[in-house]
Design an enzyme around this catalytic site. Structure first.
Site, PDB file in Angstrom:
ATOM      1  N   HIS A 170       0.288 -11.998   0.731  1.00  0.00           N
ATOM      2  CA  HIS A 170      -0.761 -11.170   0.108  1.00  0.00           C
ATOM      3  C   HIS A 170      -1.574 -11.937  -0.943  1.00  0.00           C
ATOM      4  O   HIS A 170      -2.767 -11.767  -1.062  1.00  0.00           O
ATOM      5  CB  HIS A 170      -0.111  -9.918  -0.497  1.00  0.00           C
ATOM      6  CG  HIS A 170      -1.014  -8.725  -0.523  1.00  0.00           C
ATOM      7  ND1 HIS A 170      -0.580  -7.443  -0.368  1.00  0.00           N
ATOM      8  CD2 HIS A 170      -2.350  -8.613  -0.687  1.00  0.00           C
ATOM      9  CE1 HIS A 170      -1.599  -6.604  -0.435  1.00  0.00           C
ATOM     10  NE2 HIS A 170      -2.685  -7.302  -0.637  1.00  0.00           N
ATOM     11  N   TYR A 193       0.825  -1.203   0.000  1.00  0.00           N
ATOM     12  CA  TYR A 193       0.000   0.000   0.000  1.00  0.00           C
ATOM     13  C   TYR A 193       0.861   1.256   0.000  1.00  0.00           C
ATOM     14  O   TYR A 193       1.662   1.477   0.909  1.00  0.00           O
ATOM     15  CB  TYR A 193      -0.968   0.010   1.198  1.00  0.00           C
ATOM     16  CG  TYR A 193      -1.903  -1.190   1.247  1.00  0.00           C
ATOM     17  CD1 TYR A 193      -2.134  -1.970   0.116  1.00  0.00           C
ATOM     18  CD2 TYR A 193      -2.551  -1.561   2.413  1.00  0.00           C
ATOM     19  CE1 TYR A 193      -2.965  -3.083   0.146  1.00  0.00           C
ATOM     20  CE2 TYR A 193      -3.403  -2.670   2.458  1.00  0.00           C
ATOM     21  CZ  TYR A 193      -3.595  -3.423   1.314  1.00  0.00           C
ATOM     22  OH  TYR A 193      -4.417  -4.520   1.352  1.00  0.00           O
TER      23      TYR A 193
HETATM   24  P1  NDP Z   1     -13.892  -0.794   1.453  1.00  0.00           P
HETATM   25  O1  NDP Z   1     -15.024  -1.670   1.035  1.00  0.00           O
HETATM   26  O2  NDP Z   1     -13.459  -0.815   2.844  1.00  0.00           O
HETATM   27  O3  NDP Z   1     -14.293   0.699   1.025  1.00  0.00           O
HETATM   28  C1  NDP Z   1     -13.441   1.787   1.239  1.00  0.00           C
HETATM   29  C2  NDP Z   1     -14.006   3.003   0.497  1.00  0.00           C
HETATM   30  O4  NDP Z   1     -15.309   3.308   0.989  1.00  0.00           O
HETATM   31  C3  NDP Z   1     -13.167   4.241   0.699  1.00  0.00           C
HETATM   32  O5  NDP Z   1     -13.223   4.986  -0.504  1.00  0.00           O
HETATM   33  C4  NDP Z   1     -13.876   4.998   1.812  1.00  0.00           C
HETATM   34  O6  NDP Z   1     -13.680   6.387   1.645  1.00  0.00           O
HETATM   35  C5  NDP Z   1     -15.322   4.623   1.574  1.00  0.00           C
HETATM   36  N1  NDP Z   1     -16.109   4.510   2.821  1.00  0.00           N
HETATM   37  C6  NDP Z   1     -15.760   3.947   3.995  1.00  0.00           C
HETATM   38  N2  NDP Z   1     -16.771   3.993   4.876  1.00  0.00           N
HETATM   39  C7  NDP Z   1     -17.792   4.605   4.235  1.00  0.00           C
HETATM   40  C8  NDP Z   1     -19.112   4.942   4.613  1.00  0.00           C
HETATM   41  N3  NDP Z   1     -19.582   4.672   5.816  1.00  0.00           N
HETATM   42  N4  NDP Z   1     -19.900   5.578   3.694  1.00  0.00           N
HETATM   43  C9  NDP Z   1     -19.440   5.874   2.458  1.00  0.00           C
HETATM   44  N5  NDP Z   1     -18.197   5.558   2.043  1.00  0.00           N
HETATM   45  C10 NDP Z   1     -17.382   4.935   2.926  1.00  0.00           C
HETATM   46  O7  NDP Z   1     -12.699  -1.087   0.424  1.00  0.00           O
HETATM   47  P2  NDP Z   1     -11.155  -1.450   0.522  1.00  0.00           P
HETATM   48  O8  NDP Z   1     -10.801  -2.020  -0.803  1.00  0.00           O
HETATM   49  O9  NDP Z   1     -10.368  -0.326   1.042  1.00  0.00           O
HETATM   50  O10 NDP Z   1     -11.096  -2.694   1.554  1.00  0.00           O
HETATM   51  C11 NDP Z   1     -10.867  -2.545   2.935  1.00  0.00           C
HETATM   52  C12 NDP Z   1      -9.465  -2.964   3.312  1.00  0.00           C
HETATM   53  O11 NDP Z   1      -9.238  -4.328   3.003  1.00  0.00           O
HETATM   54  C13 NDP Z   1      -8.362  -2.234   2.527  1.00  0.00           C
HETATM   55  O12 NDP Z   1      -8.215  -0.895   2.938  1.00  0.00           O
HETATM   56  C14 NDP Z   1      -7.205  -3.138   2.791  1.00  0.00           C
HETATM   57  O13 NDP Z   1      -6.700  -2.923   4.106  1.00  0.00           O
HETATM   58  C15 NDP Z   1      -7.873  -4.510   2.668  1.00  0.00           C
HETATM   59  N6  NDP Z   1      -7.774  -5.070   1.301  1.00  0.00           N
HETATM   60  C16 NDP Z   1      -7.034  -6.221   1.139  1.00  0.00           C
HETATM   61  C17 NDP Z   1      -6.886  -6.798  -0.100  1.00  0.00           C
HETATM   62  C18 NDP Z   1      -6.080  -8.050  -0.227  1.00  0.00           C
HETATM   63  O14 NDP Z   1      -5.776  -8.466  -1.342  1.00  0.00           O
HETATM   64  N7  NDP Z   1      -5.725  -8.685   0.866  1.00  0.00           N
HETATM   65  C19 NDP Z   1      -7.512  -6.214  -1.318  1.00  0.00           C
HETATM   66  C20 NDP Z   1      -8.327  -5.053  -1.025  1.00  0.00           C
HETATM   67  C21 NDP Z   1      -8.447  -4.528   0.237  1.00  0.00           C
HETATM   68  P3  NDP Z   1     -13.074   7.323   2.807  1.00  0.00           P
HETATM   69  O15 NDP Z   1     -11.723   6.790   3.173  1.00  0.00           O
HETATM   70  O16 NDP Z   1     -13.011   8.658   2.154  1.00  0.00           O
HETATM   71  O17 NDP Z   1     -14.050   7.267   3.953  1.00  0.00           O
END
Ligand code: NDP
Length: 281
Positions: free
Chosen positions: A115, A57
């Site tokens: 990962h 990241y």
């Molecule tokens: P999420 O489903 O957690 O969504 C995150 C997005 O949603 C951000 O843009 C955030 O914006 C927004 N958001 C968060 N809360 C709200 C809310 N209550 N209302 C509206 N929008 C909201 O997606 P991620 O892909 O980030 O997944 C979560 C975590 O999982 C990652 O951050 C990472 O740590 C992990 N991950 C792991 C992977 C792997 O291969 N192991 C692949 C993908 C993710 P804002 O920040 O502006 O609030």
């Protein structure tokens, strides 16, 4: 006041909160770092003390932001990070872990994940993880993006059964893991960490999700997270760099959904009826 966050028990007996915090996309710009640090600290204040990051990241800068946020609060945090598959050789894993520890400003990672699967044999990566464990650099190790057959293969290598978690894409619109992977993990006591639990925001516009959430004076994100919290052995790690959205997400524990509304959610987001390959983001 909120309901307590349910706990999920790792194979080691360690309990971790079923609602944590993701950090993908944190550390991308210097100007956003202050807000990111504030939001991570807010999550800790609210009990969302499992923090998920990775060397990938922002090329390590997400780990640096996490390091800044948890400075002086290391004991409160269950810290998860991940090694790139191409680093997951015997020596590469140890070296990548050292770099992550430096960026995180700590002497141990609580859960260190592969990962996704790459070219290095699983047995070699597992042996490297076990060595890091004996050296006290990591508390537990696990995997990410492993489907059921990958888990079977992992369990067949020496000490592969010590796997403490599998982090995969799982949310209302990606229910594939429910067909065989989630039951497999539940049977083997391996917690499933649900990444992108609100599908990076894309599911929040779904009319049925909005309608049902409204009936509980809740938001669609809270309902989407409540769906995951309702499942045994599942840990949801929504990412947010906004104190208000983290506070909103924390409220997911307070929803008590009726059977009728679970059925309505199933109709809007049907569970799988056959095995499909695990999806990845
Ligand atoms: P999420 O489903 O957690 O969504 C995150 C997005 O949603 C951000 O843009 C955030 O914006 C927004 N958001 C968060 N809360 C709200 C809310 N209550 N209302 C509206 N929008 C909201 O997606 P991620 O892909 O980030 O997944 C979560 C975590 O999982 C990652 O951050 C990472 O740590 C992990 N991950 C792991 C992977 C792997 O291969 N192991 C692949 C993908 C993710 P804002 O920040 O502006 O609030």
């Amino acid at each position: 006041m909120h309901e307590d966050i349910p706990a999920v028990t790792l194979p080691s007996g360690k309990e971790v909160p079923a609602l944590g915090l993701g950090t993908w996309n944190m550390g991308e710009t210097r100007s956003s770092a202050d807000d990111e640090v504030k939001s991570i600290r807010k999550a800790l204040d609210l009990g969302m003390t499992l923090v998920d990051t990775a060397e990938m990241y922002a090329d390590g800068r997400s780990e640096e932001v996490v390091g800044t946020a948890i400075a002086g609060r290391r004991d409160e945090v269950f810290l998860v990070s991940k090694v790139y598959p191409w680093n997951a050789s015997a020596r590469g894993t140890a070296e990548a872990c050292e770099r992550s520890l430096t960026r995180l400003g700590t002497d141990h990672i609580d859960l260190y994940l592969l990962h996704w699967r790459g070219e290095h044999p699983l047995a070699e990566t597992v042996a490297a993880f076990e060595r890091l464990k004996s050296d006290g650099k990591i508390g537990n190790w696990g995997v990410s993006n492993f489907d059921t057959d990958d888990m079977e293969e992992l369990f067949a290598v020496p000490e592969g059964k010590n796997c403490a978690a599998n982090e995969v894409l799982y949310n209302l619109s990606r229910r594939g893991p429910e067909f065989s992977l989630l039951p497999w993990c539940q049977q083997h006591g391996v917690p499933l960490m649900a990444y992108s639990p609100i599908e990076q925001g894309r599911i929040l516009k779904n009319h049925e999700l909005i309608r049902i959430a409204k009936a509980y004076q809740a938001t669609p994100a809270q309902l989407a997270l409540a769906f995951l919290l309702d499942r045994d052995g599942v840990i949801a790690i929504p990412k947010s760099a906004s104190v208000s959205r983290i506070t909103e997400n924390r409220g997911a524990t307070d929803l008590e959904i009726t059977e009728e509304d679970w059925t309505a959610l199933d109709a809007a987001f049907p569970p799988p009826t056959r095995k499909t390959a695990l999806e990845m983001l």
